[in-house]
Design a protein around this motif. Structure first.
Motif, short mmCIF file in Angstrom:
data_model
loop_
_atom_site.label_atom_id
_atom_site.label_comp_id
_atom_site.label_asym_id
_atom_site.label_seq_id
_atom_site.Cartn_x
_atom_site.Cartn_y
_atom_site.Cartn_z
N SER A 1 -0.14 -1.64 -5.44
CA SER A 1 -0.82 -0.35 -5.75
C SER A 1 -0.32 -0.07 -7.20
O SER A 1 0.79 -0.48 -7.68
CB SER A 1 -0.35 0.88 -4.93
OG SER A 1 -0.89 0.35 -3.41
N GLN B 1 0.85 -1.35 0.12
CA GLN B 1 -0.11 0.11 0.03
C GLN B 1 0.63 1.32 0.04
O GLN B 1 2.04 1.32 0.65
CB GLN B 1 -0.98 -0.11 1.25
CG GLN B 1 -1.95 -1.18 1.13
CD GLN B 1 -2.87 -0.98 0.38
OE1 GLN B 1 -3.75 -0.12 0.17
NE2 GLN B 1 -3.23 -1.99 -0.63
N ALA C 1 -5.51 0.51 -5.97
CA ALA C 1 -4.78 -0.17 -4.86
C ALA C 1 -5.59 -1.48 -4.24
O ALA C 1 -6.82 -1.29 -4.47
CB ALA C 1 -4.82 0.84 -3.43
#
Length: 279
Positions: free
Chosen positions: A216, A181, A211
Motif C-alpha cells: 500500500s 493492506q 493499494a
C-alpha cells in the motif's frame, strides 16, 4: 499632597503624552512601508541583528525609534521586509553591510546516505555532496540511513534550532510504501496516537494513495522529529515500511528535484521558512 505625588501640580509624569501614545499606535497599526518593502525579502530587524547591531528585540527598538533608513526612507514598521543585497540600509546615518554568508540548501537525500558531515564507517554522507562548499554547514534534523527525500542544510543556527524545536510544530510530509493492506481504521488510530517505547506519537493527517495485493502507498503528515518515528508507527499498526520518502519540510517541497541534487532555496522559500518560526 506631597511634591513626589504624581498628581501634584508641576510633577513630571513618566507616562507618555497623548501625542506620544497616538504616534506609537499609528506606528504599530501601520503596515510595511510601501516604498521599500520587498514581499520576498528578509525582516529588517533580522538583517540588523545579523549585522551585529544587537538582539532582535534591540533592533526592533531601533526601527521603532526611527533610527533606521532603507533607500533613504525612515522605516518604523516592524513588518517591513528588505533585500539586503539590493537595498541601502543605514542606522544613525551609518551604512549597514548585511552578512552574505548565510546559506540555505535543499537536498534530495538518496537511500544509504548518512545524515552527517562525516561517518566513521566510511559510508556516503552529506560532505560527499558539498565538496565545492567552503562554509561550515549542518543539516536541519535528520533522515535515517534508509530514508530518502528532503533534507535542509544551512549555516543559520537560529533558523535551524527553531525548525527542529517542538514549540513550532513544523510539519513534515512523507510518502510511505508499506507491506500489506492498510486496515480501514489505521488513519484514525495514527491520528489518535500510537504508543511507542518513547511515548505516544500522533499523525497530523493520513491518506491512503494506492493499494495492491501485497503493498500500500500512504501519505503521512506529522510534526514529531523523533528518531524513525514513521517507521515505528507503521510497524505498530502491522504495516512495515518498505520505502520512505520525505516530500515536504514545513513550506518547502521536494517537487521534481533529482535525487542526490543540492539546490539553493529561493528567496520566497527562505521567507516562508522564517515566517513559519516567527523570524
Amino acid at each position: 499632597m506631597k511634591p513626589t505625588d504624581p498628581r501634584s501640580p508641576g510633577h513630571k509624569s513618566k507616562r507618555p503624552t497623548r501625542k506620544q501614545r497616538a504616534m506609537k499606535a499609528a506606528t504599530e497599526s501601520a503596515g510595511p512601508h510601501p516604498d521599500v518593502h520587498r514581499q520576498d525579502g528578509v525582516r529588517l530587524q533580522k538583517v540588523l541583528a545579523d549585522a551585529g547591531l544587537g538582539s532582535r528585540r534591540a533592533c526592533e527598538q531601533l526601527i521603532q525609534d526611527g533610527r533606521v533608513e532603507v533607500d533613504g526612507v525612515v522605516v518604523r514598521e516592524l513588518g517591513t521586509r528588505v533585500d539586503p543585497q539590493a537595498q541601502s540600509i543605514h542606522v544613525d546615518s551609518m551604512v549597514i553591510t548585511a552578512h552574505t554568508d548565510k546559506v540555505y540548501l535543499a537536498f534530495n537525500k538518496p537511500r544509504q546516505v548518512v545524515s552527517a558531515m562525516s561517518d566513521p564507517e566510511g559510508r556516503r554522507n552529506l560532505s560527499d555532496y558539498l565538496k565545492n562548499r567552503h562554509e561550515r554547514l549542518f543539516h536541519v534534523g535528520r533522515l535515517d540511513y534508509e530514508t530518502e527525500g528532503l533534507l535542509l542544510v544551512t549555516n543559520d543556527g537560529e533558523l535551524a534550532n527553531r525548525l527542529t524545536h517542538p514549540r513550532y510544530e513544523i510539519q513534515k510530509t512523507y510518502l510511505v510504501e508499506v507491506r500489506g493492506q492498510v486496515a480501514k481504521d489505521v488513519g484514525a488510530r495514527l491520528k489518535a496516537g500510537i504508543e511507542l517505547d518513547d511515548g505516544i506519537a500522533r499523525a497530523d493527517s493520513f491518506k491512503l494513495l494506492d493499494a495492491t495485493p501485497g503493498y500500500s502507498l500512504v501519505e503521512i503528515v506529522l510534526h514529531s522529529g523523533r528518531n524513525r518515528v514513521v517507521r515505528r508507527m507503521m510497524e505498530a499498526v502491522g504495516n512495515p515500511v518498505t520505502r520512505l520518502v520525505r516530500t515536504k519540510f514545513g513550506p518547502i517541497n521536494l517537487a521534481e528535484q533529482r535525487q542526490g541534487k543540492m539546490r539553493d532555496l529561493r528567496p520566497d522559500e527562505i521567507t516562508a521558512l522564517m515566517e513559519a518560526v516567527g523570524l
